[in-house]
Design a protein around this motif. Structure first.
Motif, mmCIF file in Angstrom:
data_model
loop_
_atom_site.group_PDB
_atom_site.id
_atom_site.type_symbol
_atom_site.label_atom_id
_atom_site.label_comp_id
_atom_site.label_asym_id
_atom_site.label_seq_id
_atom_site.Cartn_x
_atom_site.Cartn_y
_atom_site.Cartn_z
ATOM 1 N N LEU A 78 0.804 -1.222 0.000
ATOM 2 C CA LEU A 78 0.000 0.000 0.000
ATOM 3 C C LEU A 78 0.838 1.273 0.000
ATOM 4 C CD1 LEU A 78 -2.921 -0.916 2.435
ATOM 5 C CD2 LEU A 78 -3.109 -0.357 0.005
ATOM 6 N N HIS A 79 2.048 1.199 0.514
ATOM 7 C CA HIS A 79 2.905 2.386 0.509
ATOM 8 C C HIS A 79 3.434 2.690 -0.889
ATOM 9 C CE1 HIS A 79 5.634 -0.997 0.664
ATOM 10 N NE2 HIS A 79 6.667 -0.214 0.473
ATOM 11 N N ARG A 80 3.315 1.713 -1.794
ATOM 12 C CA ARG A 80 3.856 1.874 -3.143
ATOM 13 C C ARG A 80 2.798 1.782 -4.232
ATOM 14 N NH1 ARG A 80 7.224 -2.092 -4.889
ATOM 15 N NH2 ARG A 80 8.156 -0.632 -6.376
ATOM 16 N N ALA A 81 1.576 1.429 -3.892
ATOM 17 C CA ALA A 81 0.569 1.215 -4.934
ATOM 18 C C ALA A 81 -0.817 1.652 -4.488
ATOM 19 C CB ALA A 81 0.536 -0.264 -5.339
ATOM 20 N N ARG A 82 -1.583 2.109 -5.445
ATOM 21 C CA ARG A 82 -2.999 2.414 -5.287
ATOM 22 C C ARG A 82 -3.721 1.845 -6.508
ATOM 23 N NH1 ARG A 82 -2.129 3.192 -0.594
ATOM 24 N NH2 ARG A 82 -2.631 5.061 0.619
ATOM 25 N N GLY A 83 -5.067 1.946 -6.506
ATOM 26 C CA GLY A 83 -5.802 1.367 -7.614
ATOM 27 C C GLY A 83 -7.047 2.143 -7.969
ATOM 28 N N VAL A 84 -7.527 1.898 -9.189
ATOM 29 C CA VAL A 84 -8.782 2.448 -9.686
ATOM 30 C C VAL A 84 -9.640 1.266 -10.129
ATOM 31 C CG1 VAL A 84 -9.884 3.920 -11.408
ATOM 32 C CG2 VAL A 84 -7.691 4.602 -10.398
ATOM 33 N N ALA A 85 -10.859 1.190 -9.593
ATOM 34 C CA ALA A 85 -11.726 0.039 -9.805
ATOM 35 C C ALA A 85 -12.783 0.333 -10.865
ATOM 36 C CB ALA A 85 -12.402 -0.349 -8.488
ATOM 37 N N VAL A 86 -13.468 -0.724 -11.286
ATOM 38 C CA VAL A 86 -14.653 -0.621 -12.127
ATOM 39 C C VAL A 86 -15.825 -1.165 -11.324
ATOM 40 C CG1 VAL A 86 -15.772 -1.321 -14.275
ATOM 41 C CG2 VAL A 86 -13.304 -0.881 -14.240
ATOM 42 N N LEU A 87 -16.851 -0.339 -11.129
ATOM 43 C CA LEU A 87 -17.977 -0.716 -10.269
ATOM 44 C C LEU A 87 -19.291 -0.245 -10.888
ATOM 45 C CD1 LEU A 87 -16.444 0.396 -6.845
ATOM 46 C CD2 LEU A 87 -16.724 -1.970 -7.620
ATOM 47 N N ARG A 88 -20.377 -0.824 -10.396
ATOM 48 C CA ARG A 88 -21.723 -0.379 -10.764
ATOM 49 C C ARG A 88 -22.433 0.117 -9.505
ATOM 50 N NH1 ARG A 88 -21.532 -5.482 -13.557
ATOM 51 N NH2 ARG A 88 -21.043 -5.164 -15.765
ATOM 52 N N PRO A 89 -23.542 0.850 -9.655
ATOM 53 C CA PRO A 89 -24.213 1.439 -8.488
ATOM 54 C C PRO A 89 -24.742 0.432 -7.478
ATOM 55 C CG PRO A 89 -24.892 2.576 -10.477
ATOM 56 C CD PRO A 89 -24.109 1.381 -10.928
ATOM 57 N N ASP A 90 -24.859 -0.841 -7.852
ATOM 58 C CA ASP A 90 -25.367 -1.821 -6.896
ATOM 59 C C ASP A 90 -24.293 -2.322 -5.933
ATOM 60 O OD1 ASP A 90 -23.856 -3.332 -8.636
ATOM 61 O OD2 ASP A 90 -25.436 -4.780 -9.137
ATOM 62 N N VAL A 91 -23.070 -1.774 -6.017
ATOM 63 C CA VAL A 91 -22.022 -2.173 -5.084
ATOM 64 C C VAL A 91 -22.448 -1.804 -3.664
ATOM 65 C CG1 VAL A 91 -20.778 0.022 -5.360
ATOM 66 C CG2 VAL A 91 -19.551 -2.003 -4.583
ATOM 67 N N SER A 92 -22.139 -2.673 -2.708
ATOM 68 C CA SER A 92 -22.554 -2.443 -1.320
ATOM 69 C C SER A 92 -21.621 -1.459 -0.625
ATOM 70 C CB SER A 92 -22.564 -3.758 -0.551
ATOM 71 O OG SER A 92 -21.242 -4.260 -0.390
ATOM 72 N N ASP A 93 -22.118 -0.838 0.428
ATOM 73 C CA ASP A 93 -21.292 0.072 1.222
ATOM 74 C C ASP A 93 -20.104 -0.661 1.830
ATOM 75 O OD1 ASP A 93 -23.008 2.163 0.680
ATOM 76 O OD2 ASP A 93 -24.132 1.978 2.556
ATOM 77 N N SER A 94 -20.328 -1.901 2.255
ATOM 78 C CA SER A 94 -19.240 -2.671 2.865
ATOM 79 C C SER A 94 -18.142 -2.981 1.848
ATOM 80 C CB SER A 94 -19.780 -3.966 3.480
ATOM 81 O OG SER A 94 -20.410 -4.775 2.499
ATOM 82 N N THR A 95 -18.526 -3.225 0.612
ATOM 83 C CA THR A 95 -17.527 -3.475 -0.430
ATOM 84 C C THR A 95 -16.718 -2.226 -0.718
ATOM 85 O OG1 THR A 95 -18.826 -5.236 -1.461
ATOM 86 C CG2 THR A 95 -17.185 -4.155 -2.845
ATOM 87 N N LEU A 96 -17.388 -1.077 -0.775
ATOM 88 C CA LEU A 96 -16.666 0.178 -0.982
ATOM 89 C C LEU A 96 -15.663 0.420 0.138
ATOM 90 C CD1 LEU A 96 -19.525 2.582 -2.184
ATOM 91 C CD2 LEU A 96 -17.661 1.639 -3.566
ATOM 92 N N ALA A 97 -16.079 0.185 1.371
ATOM 93 C CA ALA A 97 -15.186 0.393 2.511
ATOM 94 C C ALA A 97 -13.992 -0.557 2.443
ATOM 95 C CB ALA A 97 -15.953 0.192 3.812
ATOM 96 N N LEU A 98 -14.248 -1.807 2.060
ATOM 97 C CA LEU A 98 -13.158 -2.782 1.954
ATOM 98 C C LEU A 98 -12.194 -2.393 0.840
ATOM 99 C CD1 LEU A 98 -11.801 -5.439 2.704
ATOM 100 C CD2 LEU A 98 -13.392 -6.612 1.150
ATOM 101 N N LEU A 99 -12.722 -1.988 -0.300
ATOM 102 C CA LEU A 99 -11.868 -1.578 -1.406
ATOM 103 C C LEU A 99 -10.998 -0.389 -1.020
ATOM 104 C CD1 LEU A 99 -14.338 -1.939 -4.414
ATOM 105 C CD2 LEU A 99 -12.296 -3.321 -3.996
ATOM 106 N N HIS A 100 -11.552 0.520 -0.228
ATOM 107 C CA HIS A 100 -10.749 1.654 0.235
ATOM 108 C C HIS A 100 -9.575 1.171 1.080
ATOM 109 C CE1 HIS A 100 -10.091 5.924 1.115
ATOM 110 N NE2 HIS A 100 -9.746 5.516 2.321
ATOM 111 N N GLU A 101 -9.851 0.252 1.993
ATOM 112 C CA GLU A 101 -8.780 -0.311 2.826
ATOM 113 C C GLU A 101 -7.728 -1.014 1.972
ATOM 114 O OE1 GLU A 101 -10.476 -2.911 5.682
ATOM 115 O OE2 GLU A 101 -11.642 -1.350 6.693
ATOM 116 N N GLN A 102 -8.163 -1.563 0.843
ATOM 117 C CA GLN A 102 -7.249 -2.305 -0.033
ATOM 118 C C GLN A 102 -6.522 -1.413 -1.028
ATOM 119 O OE1 GLN A 102 -10.307 -5.004 -1.436
ATOM 120 N NE2 GLN A 102 -9.516 -6.691 -0.192
ATOM 121 N N GLY A 103 -6.751 -0.104 -0.965
ATOM 122 C CA GLY A 103 -5.973 0.823 -1.771
ATOM 123 C C GLY A 103 -6.674 1.430 -2.968
ATOM 124 N N ILE A 104 -7.958 1.139 -3.165
ATOM 125 C CA ILE A 104 -8.690 1.741 -4.274
ATOM 126 C C ILE A 104 -8.984 3.212 -3.950
ATOM 127 C CG2 ILE A 104 -10.831 1.701 -5.604
ATOM 128 C CD1 ILE A 104 -8.887 -0.577 -6.259
#
Length: 280
Positions: A78-104
């Motif tokens: 995470l100190h060296r990488a970040r990411g940009v995801a592809v998502l649709r509006p039906d993504v859950s709040d919990s998934t968004l929070a997890l993706l943030h923790e994972q560097g998205i």
């Protein structure tokens, strides 16, 4: 490369894709039919370029399955990488929070060929509202004509936008295209960013001229908003049948900047603000 310029510490490649056979591609390959281009393969490119940081962008082949991107970020750290995801509006709040923790740190809308896109224009505004709390941005791979057609949408968005690949202005029109004024206004207002990447996508002269017909556009974006531009290699250059060395595109950036301070902003401080400072 100009001898007076050098790659600074913590330089970032702000646009690359990972294709890993461990993850199943969902959509037809078409022009994105890359040989396996894994995080370990990209690490060799990074070492050659002396680039320390990277932003991994989920290719459209994986639809909304961002596992390949999250895995690559984890491999790099995470100190060296970040990411940009592809998502649709039906993504859950919990998934968004997890993706943030994972560097998205953003969502990409690759809509320049809508018939092949995993998302659509009507998804842009609902997702923008969802990601605002995380400090994410929207990354837009749209044609210049699409930018003009959706100017009202761009004005309403509550988050920053990042325009892909020099804004995709046709070289036959260049900065005279009405999209250029829209992009420039948003960049000057600090509401938009530009990726200096993939000059081959709109170049008419091609590799033989080192894509010189896009130079004016690239230098323009740097001149009008030097704090709102980042550079990306677009590795592994899957839209090219015989990709050149990625070093060519870093050398291209060197030809667009006037001094080391400008290069440092584009490679270090600007991506730091866009990708590492975006916290919930």
């Amino acid at each position: 490369m100009a001898p007076q310029l050098f790659i600074p510490p913590n330089a970032c490649d702000s646009h690359l894709h990972i294709f890993d056979p461990r993850f199943r591609e969902v959509l037809p390959a078409d022009d994105m039919s890359a040989v396996p281009c894994t995080a370990s393969a990209y690490a060799e490119v990074q070492r050659a370029l002396q680039i320390d940081r990277a932003v991994v962008v989920t290719p459209r082949n994986y639809d909304t399955d961002n596992a390949v991107t999250v895995d690559a970020i984890a491999q790099m750290g995470l100190h060296r990488a970040r990411g940009v995801a592809v998502l649709r509006p039906d993504v859950s709040d919990s998934t968004l929070a997890l993706l943030h923790e994972q560097g998205i740190r953003g969502i990409r809308f690759t809509l320049y060929t809508p018939e092949h896109a995993p998302t659509s224009f009507d998804m842009v505004e609902p997702l923008a509202a969802r990601i605002k709390v995380f400090g994410w941005h929207l990354q837009l791979h749209w044609t210049a004509d699409q930018i003009v057609a959706h100017e009202g949408l761009l004005e309403r968005l509550p988050v920053s936008v990042v325009f892909d690949h020099l804004g995709r202005l046709p070289v036959s029109v260049g900065l005279d295209h009405p999209a250029a004024a829209i992009i420039e206004r948003l960049m000057r207002e600090g509401r938009a960013w530009m990726k200096l990447s993939a000059p081959y996508l709109d170049s008419g002269k091609g590799r033989q001229s080192t894509y010189e017909d896009v130079d004016e556009v690239a230098r323009h974006w740097i001149a009008v908003a030097p704090n709102q531009v980042v550079w990306g290699s677009d590795w592994p250059h899957t839209s090219l049948r015989s990709p050149p060395s990625t070093a060519i595109f870093l050398e291209k950036l060197f030809s667009w900047v006037d001094d080391q301070a400008c290069l440092d902003r584009i490679l270090v401080s600007n991506p730091e603000r866009l990708y590492w400072d975006a916290e919930a």
